[in-house]
Design an enzyme around this catalytic site. Structure first.
Site, mmCIF file in Angstrom:
data_model
loop_
_atom_site.group_PDB
_atom_site.id
_atom_site.type_symbol
_atom_site.label_atom_id
_atom_site.label_comp_id
_atom_site.label_asym_id
_atom_site.label_seq_id
_atom_site.Cartn_x
_atom_site.Cartn_y
_atom_site.Cartn_z
ATOM 1 N N LYS A 1 0.812 -1.223 0.000
ATOM 2 C CA LYS A 1 0.000 0.000 0.000
ATOM 3 C C LYS A 1 0.838 1.262 0.000
ATOM 4 O O LYS A 1 0.419 2.290 -0.527
ATOM 5 C CB LYS A 1 -0.961 0.006 1.202
ATOM 6 C CG LYS A 1 -2.110 -0.961 1.027
ATOM 7 C CD LYS A 1 -3.204 -0.690 2.048
ATOM 8 C CE LYS A 1 -4.363 -1.666 1.874
ATOM 9 N NZ LYS A 1 -5.363 -1.556 2.934
ATOM 10 N N LYS B 1 -5.067 -10.030 -7.330
ATOM 11 C CA LYS B 1 -6.264 -10.153 -6.488
ATOM 12 C C LYS B 1 -7.358 -9.197 -6.984
ATOM 13 O O LYS B 1 -7.033 -8.078 -7.402
ATOM 14 C CB LYS B 1 -5.822 -9.769 -5.066
ATOM 15 C CG LYS B 1 -6.826 -9.992 -3.988
ATOM 16 C CD LYS B 1 -6.255 -9.566 -2.631
ATOM 17 C CE LYS B 1 -6.171 -8.064 -2.475
ATOM 18 N NZ LYS B 1 -5.931 -7.605 -1.101
ATOM 19 N N LYS C 1 -10.505 -3.243 -4.920
ATOM 20 C CA LYS C 1 -11.161 -1.966 -5.249
ATOM 21 C C LYS C 1 -10.148 -0.952 -5.757
ATOM 22 O O LYS C 1 -10.519 0.035 -6.377
ATOM 23 C CB LYS C 1 -11.969 -1.432 -4.073
ATOM 24 C CG LYS C 1 -11.210 -1.184 -2.812
ATOM 25 C CD LYS C 1 -12.196 -0.890 -1.673
ATOM 26 C CE LYS C 1 -11.653 -1.392 -0.360
ATOM 27 N NZ LYS C 1 -12.664 -1.693 0.637
HETATM 28 P P1 TYM Z 1 -11.001 -5.069 3.502
HETATM 29 O O1 TYM Z 1 -11.958 -3.965 3.757
HETATM 30 O O2 TYM Z 1 -9.871 -4.830 2.551
HETATM 31 O O3 TYM Z 1 -11.748 -6.345 2.952
HETATM 32 C C1 TYM Z 1 -12.894 -6.859 3.629
HETATM 33 C C2 TYM Z 1 -12.898 -8.381 3.577
HETATM 34 O O4 TYM Z 1 -12.900 -8.845 2.218
HETATM 35 C C3 TYM Z 1 -11.853 -9.788 2.024
HETATM 36 N N1 TYM Z 1 -11.364 -9.670 0.643
HETATM 37 C C4 TYM Z 1 -11.286 -10.703 -0.208
HETATM 38 N N2 TYM Z 1 -11.596 -12.002 -0.082
HETATM 39 C C5 TYM Z 1 -11.412 -12.800 -1.162
HETATM 40 N N3 TYM Z 1 -10.932 -12.341 -2.361
HETATM 41 C C6 TYM Z 1 -10.595 -11.044 -2.531
HETATM 42 N N4 TYM Z 1 -10.140 -10.605 -3.707
HETATM 43 C C7 TYM Z 1 -10.767 -10.145 -1.421
HETATM 44 N N5 TYM Z 1 -10.557 -8.813 -1.242
HETATM 45 C C8 TYM Z 1 -10.910 -8.532 0.029
HETATM 46 C C9 TYM Z 1 -10.791 -9.370 3.038
HETATM 47 O O5 TYM Z 1 -9.891 -10.421 3.311
HETATM 48 C C10 TYM Z 1 -11.650 -8.996 4.220
HETATM 49 O O6 TYM Z 1 -12.042 -10.161 4.927
HETATM 50 N N6 TYM Z 1 -7.990 -5.054 7.472
HETATM 51 C C11 TYM Z 1 -9.316 -5.474 7.017
HETATM 52 C C12 TYM Z 1 -10.444 -4.863 7.820
HETATM 53 C C13 TYM Z 1 -10.344 -5.103 9.276
HETATM 54 C C14 TYM Z 1 -10.519 -6.344 9.955
HETATM 55 C C15 TYM Z 1 -10.348 -6.051 11.334
HETATM 56 C C16 TYM Z 1 -10.824 -7.633 9.529
HETATM 57 C C17 TYM Z 1 -10.056 -4.171 10.225
HETATM 58 N N7 TYM Z 1 -10.064 -4.723 11.460
HETATM 59 C C18 TYM Z 1 -10.451 -7.062 12.315
HETATM 60 C C19 TYM Z 1 -10.932 -8.642 10.500
HETATM 61 C C20 TYM Z 1 -10.736 -8.340 11.869
HETATM 62 C C21 TYM Z 1 -9.459 -5.026 5.576
HETATM 63 O O7 TYM Z 1 -8.829 -4.110 5.124
HETATM 64 O O8 TYM Z 1 -10.435 -5.636 4.882
#
Ligand code: TYM
Length: 349
Positions: A127, A211, A214
């Site tokens: 990032k 992957k 967004k």
């Molecule tokens: P975020 O907002 O990037 O993504 C949300 C969830 O979607 C999953 N994900 C995917 N799964 C499969 N294929 C993909 N291409 C894909 N892109 C995204 C992510 O793995 C996630 O489960 N850091 C986290 C948010 C967060 C969090 C937490 C999660 C903050 N605190 C505590 C669990 C526990 C994040 O940026 O997710």
């Protein structure tokens, strides 16, 4: 990393089962979020597991967010939770920033986590790119806040896509070091990462090595939860594939990343195994498979996007859910952070 090993005599964590996960409030949700996260949360809830699901707005601001949009983005994620089948009577749905204890515990964990641990985080490297020194400090300590999110509720299982695995391992390291340093074995659980769902890593429709994300500049690379049926059909029709027919076995998908991705998506949407997909489509080319996948994707996603649109048109309903969720979340989180402050030795009257 010897100083993060729990004491050999540490008792196993004896608290209740709790599932927790979050999604950042930073723009459109896509099929990867749906299959890797949202759909699995609903399945866990429907199996009777107590689920805590939040909108990670504190995490979102580690990169610039227009304040005029952040509130709407927060409501949109909450709407996606509800539209995917999460029931606020069963699951706690809340905005992260509305529960102050997240920030408070994150600071304490900033003093538990080691620089060397954070230096290894690959997501920060991705990032921050070439301009590390221009990144916010928050982006660097992002995984520490994530550990606070999880441990504040003493969560025992954390369902996410595969990309979060390293952050979940760090969470376990922080929990173990806190328990060990302060002599409180078993105070925090070492949460189980549930990163092995049916589609833990949905790939881009344009490049089977990237992957679905967004932040990909090409909208053709992803199916957004807000896409209408025509857009979904067009994106799947244009998805990159190869000229071969579908094989009979999973081994036949090796080195065919795009084909493997579409088969995985089909299986996850239909709640069947990839072997079952191949049993149905072996010997057929993408000219036949893609229309079937498009039809399945439209029928699975259309009800979700329609419900999201309905909820976004009436934010009062979403706001009620978030307010009630924040109160229920704080009722669990506040006593935990109070206990942590006492363990650390902070003064109190
Ligand atoms: P975020 O907002 O990037 O993504 C949300 C969830 O979607 C999953 N994900 C995917 N799964 C499969 N294929 C993909 N291409 C894909 N892109 C995204 C992510 O793995 C996630 O489960 N850091 C986290 C948010 C967060 C969090 C937490 C999660 C903050 N605190 C505590 C669990 C526990 C994040 O940026 O997710």
């Amino acid at each position: 990393m010897t100083d993060q090993t729990p004491a050999p005599s540490a008792p196993a964590y004896g608290g209740p089962r709790r599932i927790l996960s979050g999604i950042q409030a930073s723009g459109a949700l896509h099929l990867g979020n749906y299959l890797g996260a949202l759909k699995r949360f609903t399945q866990l809830q429907d199996q009777g597991a107590p689920c805590f699901l939040f909108v990670a707005d504190l995490h979102a601001i580690t990169v610039w967010q227009d304040p005029a949009l952040l509130t709407a983005q927060t409501r949109e994620i909450a709407a996606a939770y509800l539209a995917s089948g999460l029931d606020p009577a069963k699951s706690v749905i809340f905005p992260q920033s509305a529960v102050r204890a997240h920030s408070e515990l994150a600071w304490i964990f900033n003093c538990v986590a080691r620089l060397g641990w954070l230096d290894r985080m690959t997501q920060f490297k991705e990032k921050s790119g070439k301009h590390k020194e221009r990144s916010s400090v928050g982006l660097y300590t992002y995984p520490v806040l994530q550990a606070a999110d999880i441990l504040l509720y003493k969560a025992t299982e954390v369902p996410t896509g595969e990309d979060q695995k390293q952050h979940l391992e760090l969470t376990r390291d922080i929990a173990a070091k806190f328990n060990n340093d302060f002599g409180v074995p078993g105070f925090f659980p070492l949460p189980e990462p549930l990163t092995q769902g049916p589609a833990p890593r949905v790939m881009s429709l344009r490049d089977g090595a990237a992957k679905m994300s967004k932040s990909d500049p090409s909208d053709q690379s992803r199916i957004n939860l807000t896409d209408d049926a025509d857009a979904i059909v067009a994106k799947i029709r244009k998805a990159r594939t190869d000229p071969e027919v579908l094989p009979e076995t999973l081994e036949g998908l090796e080195n065919r990343a795009e084909a493997k991705n579409l088969v995985t998506i089909y299986a996850a949407l239909a709640d069947i195994s990839r072997e079952q997909v191949l049993a149905q489509f072996a010997g057929q080319g993408f000219g036949q498979f893609k229309p079937a996948l498009a039809e399945l994707a439209v029928s699975a996603l259309e009800p979700v996007s329609a419900e999201m649109r309905r909820l976004m048109a009436d934010p009062a309903e979403v706001d009620r859910v978030l307010k009630d969720g924040a109160e229920r979340a704080a009722a669990i989180a506040d006593p935990v952070v109070d206990e942590v402050k006492q363990i650390v030795g902070f003064w109190r009257a």
